[in-house]
Scaffold this active site. Structure first.
Site, PDB file in Angstrom:
ATOM      1  N   LEU A  61       7.638 -12.566  45.914  1.00 34.80           N
ATOM      2  CA  LEU A  61       9.049 -12.910  46.097  1.00 34.80           C
ATOM      3  C   LEU A  61       8.877 -13.029  47.759  1.00 34.80           C
ATOM      4  CD1 LEU A  61      11.200  -9.908  44.552  1.00 34.80           C
ATOM      5  CD2 LEU A  61      10.305 -12.235  43.539  1.00 34.80           C
ATOM      6  N   ARG A  71      16.803 -10.135  59.753  1.00 31.05           N
ATOM      7  CA  ARG A  71      16.403  -9.030  60.841  1.00 31.05           C
ATOM      8  C   ARG A  71      15.202  -9.620  61.853  1.00 31.05           C
ATOM      9  NH1 ARG A  71      16.150  -4.504  56.259  1.00 31.05           N
ATOM     10  NH2 ARG A  71      15.815  -6.390  54.947  1.00 31.05           N
ATOM     11  N   THR A 110      16.652  -9.261  44.918  1.00 36.89           N
ATOM     12  CA  THR A 110      15.380  -9.322  44.492  1.00 36.89           C
ATOM     13  C   THR A 110      15.283  -9.310  42.922  1.00 36.89           C
ATOM     14  OG1 THR A 110      15.541  -6.838  44.523  1.00 36.89           O
ATOM     15  CG2 THR A 110      14.267  -8.110  46.424  1.00 36.89           C
ATOM     16  N   ASN A 124      10.523   3.450  47.627  1.00 38.36           N
ATOM     17  CA  ASN A 124      10.029   2.325  46.543  1.00 38.36           C
ATOM     18  C   ASN A 124       9.180   1.467  47.541  1.00 38.36           C
ATOM     19  OD1 ASN A 124       9.680   0.422  45.070  1.00 38.36           O
ATOM     20  ND2 ASN A 124      12.151  -0.360  45.231  1.00 38.36           N
ATOM     21  N   ARG A 170     -14.615 -25.568  75.641  1.00 32.40           N
ATOM     22  CA  ARG A 170     -13.635 -26.374  74.675  1.00 32.40           C
ATOM     23  C   ARG A 170     -14.357 -26.922  73.711  1.00 32.40           C
ATOM     24  NH1 ARG A 170     -11.092 -29.999  79.080  1.00 32.40           N
ATOM     25  NH2 ARG A 170      -9.892 -31.018  77.155  1.00 32.40           N
ATOM     26  N   ASN A 218     -30.506 -28.037  85.829  1.00 34.37           N
ATOM     27  CA  ASN A 218     -29.848 -27.202  86.552  1.00 34.37           C
ATOM     28  C   ASN A 218     -28.564 -27.726  87.221  1.00 34.37           C
ATOM     29  OD1 ASN A 218     -29.999 -24.475  88.178  1.00 34.37           O
ATOM     30  ND2 ASN A 218     -29.464 -25.940  89.543  1.00 34.37           N
ATOM     31  N   ARG A 251     -24.736 -40.752  99.132  1.00 33.38           N
ATOM     32  CA  ARG A 251     -23.680 -40.239 100.325  1.00 33.38           C
ATOM     33  C   ARG A 251     -24.143 -40.849 101.652  1.00 33.38           C
ATOM     34  NH1 ARG A 251     -27.324 -35.771 102.095  1.00 33.38           N
ATOM     35  NH2 ARG A 251     -27.916 -34.687 100.271  1.00 33.38           N
TER      36      ARG A 251
END
Ligand code: UD1
Ligand code: CA
Length: 451
Positions: A6, A13, A76, A167, A329, A373, A436
């Site tokens: 069921l 609630r 029920t 129950n 990830r 590395n 650079r």
């Protein structure tokens, strides 16, 4: 044997926009937990009654079941009656609730056994609890002529609130007895609902036998009606799973704080530290996992150490150390004896054996060889604002600190990238690439400027 579950109630609630039985504990919906238990008990013929949030709920079901539709939630008893067309007079029918998902296959077997042995037309599973508030109470007959019955919390008469046998809403019915009883249930109670437990009296008054199986452990029957009970049910399931791993040779230093879902396997002599969440994952033997680590959908090989990190849909090879504070990830594959250190992020990349990225590195959309590395702060620049490109780094290359590798680019075998370089073109085998500006020292510049 057939089972009816069921799950049509709205779960008022829970104060939720979602149907109650779609709420999850440890990665599985309440309904799927109940359905998995039925499968485990060998019950394949299952009818699920749905109503509130029906489409969502039906789409979330992982087992092969049939559905019955309860348009209006009238209780029920009414819920079982909408599944009537699936039922057969000559077979036993198990009924349980999607919001009471912790019942074990063992209890279901005992129920079937008791039901047959005692020749009952209905057998209800009960249990005792110190706090029966909210549950229907089992009222046993004291004199001849009285029937075994269930009184709902709202309908308790004076003195009955002290009854601590409840129950559990797990029942076994003889098919004919159930089909005959259903049309006789009436909504004579405070809620004005058709209560399935009323079938107890109806069945007994037709001269058939009703029995109770008193189950010893209340924790199997925590009914989830609100978020407090959701957390109580989660505690029970967590404890069960953690105890299984500990019995299999896994050390869990604080079982309270380890949230391991049912679909996780962990090898012997692995240690799980506090604050670990594992879902749909295999962890090998002799690993150290945690503290404060979340691993989902991944495969972690033997002798790895994962500290304070997040790993999603990835593979980690043997003797590799990840963290603290690393993020793998989806679709990452890290080889054996690697180090993925602090503040290193890896995404959709393959990394060979013995490669080290010890700190502050981003490796995205890359094919990285062995023995490499990565210096502190090195970045594979995989995104030009429109498209993603791959970086290839061949075996034994050395990536200096703060280097940017602008993809698509290939750093060939054994090549060195000078610290601070921004690499836009392929680097030949064993070459040193410096990209650079040269350093210029202007002597006495400060003195001249200030005059
Ligand atoms: C029910 C039992 C109570 C028992 C308790 C155990 C009844 C009347 N009471 O109370 O004796 O102690 O379970 O947890 O049965 N549902 C439907 N359609 C409906 C109403 C309910 O499918 O019209 C489903 C709900 O989705 C839920 C289950 O039936 O999964 C139980 O309903 P709920 O309203 O939670 O019953 P309880 O008050 O907990
Ligand atoms: Ca309930």
């Amino acid at each position: 044997m057939k089972a009816i579950v069921l799950a049509a109630g709205s779960g008022t609630r829970m104060k939720s926009g979602l149907p109650k039985c779609i709420h999850k504990i440890l990665g599985r919906t309440l309904l799927n937990i109940a359905l998995d238990t039925l499968q485990e008990a060998g019950i394949r013929d299952i009818i699920v009654v749905t109503g509130c949030g029906e489409e969502l709920l039906r789409a979330s079901v992982s087992a092969n079941v049939q559905f019955a539709h309860q348009a209006e939630q009238k209780g029920t008893g009414h819920a079982v009656s909408v599944a009537k067309e699936f039922l057969n007079e000559n077979e036993d029918i198990l009924v349980l609730c999607g919001d009471t998902p912790l019942v074990t296959a063992e209890t279901l077997h005992k129920l079937a056994e008791t039901h047959t042995k005692e020749g009952n037309a209905i057998t209800v599973v009960s249990t005792r609890t110190d706090n029966p508030f909210g549950y229907g109470r089992i009222i046993r007959p004291v004199t001849d002529g009285q029937f075994l019955r269930v009184v709902e919390h709202r309908d308790l008469e004076e003195g009955q609130e002290l009854v601590n046998e409840i129950n559990t809403a797990v029942y076994m019915f003889n098919g004919k007895a159930l089909l005959d009883a259903l049309p006789l249930i009436e909504p004579h109670n405070a809620a004005g609902e058709y209560y399935l437990p009323d079938s107890l009296e109806i069945i007994q008054s037709s001269g058939l036998k009703a029995g109770v199986l008193l189950a010893p452990d209340f924790s199997e029957f925590v009914g989830v009606n609100n978020r407090v009970q959701l957390s109580q049910a989660a505690e029970v399931l967590k404890k069960r799973i953690n105890e299984r791993h500990m019995m299999n040779g896994v050390t869990i230093t604080d079982p309270n704080s380890a949230w391991i879902s049912h679909d996780v396997s962990i090898g012997a002599d692995t240690v799980i530290y506090p604050g670990v969440i594992l879902e749909n994952t295999r962890v090998g033997e002799n690993c150290v996992i945690g503290p404060n680590t979340r691993i989902v959908g991944s495969d972690i090989s033997d002798f790895t150490e994962i500290d304070s990190s997040v790993i999603l849909d990835s593979f980690v090879g043997e003797h590799t150390a990840v963290g603290p504070f690393a993020y793998l990830r989806p679709h990452s594959r890290v080889g054996a004896r690697c180090k993925i250190g602090d503040f290193v992020e890896v995404k959709n990349s393959a990394i060979g054996d013995n490669t080290k990225a010890s700190h502050l590195t981003y490796i995205g959309d890359s094919d990285v060889g062995s023995g490499i590395n990565f210096g502190c702060g090195s970045v594979t620049v995989n995104y030009d604002g429109k498209k993603k490109f791959r970086t290839v780094i061949e075996d034994n290359a050395f990536i200096g600190c703060n280097a940017n590798l602008i993809a698509p680019v290939i750093v060939k075998e054994g090549a060195y990238i000078a610290a601070g370089s921004t690499i836009t073109e392929d680097v030949p085998k064993k070459a040193l690439s410096i990209a650079r500006a040269r350093q210029v020292n202007k002597e006495d510049w400060v003195k001249r400027k200030r005059g």
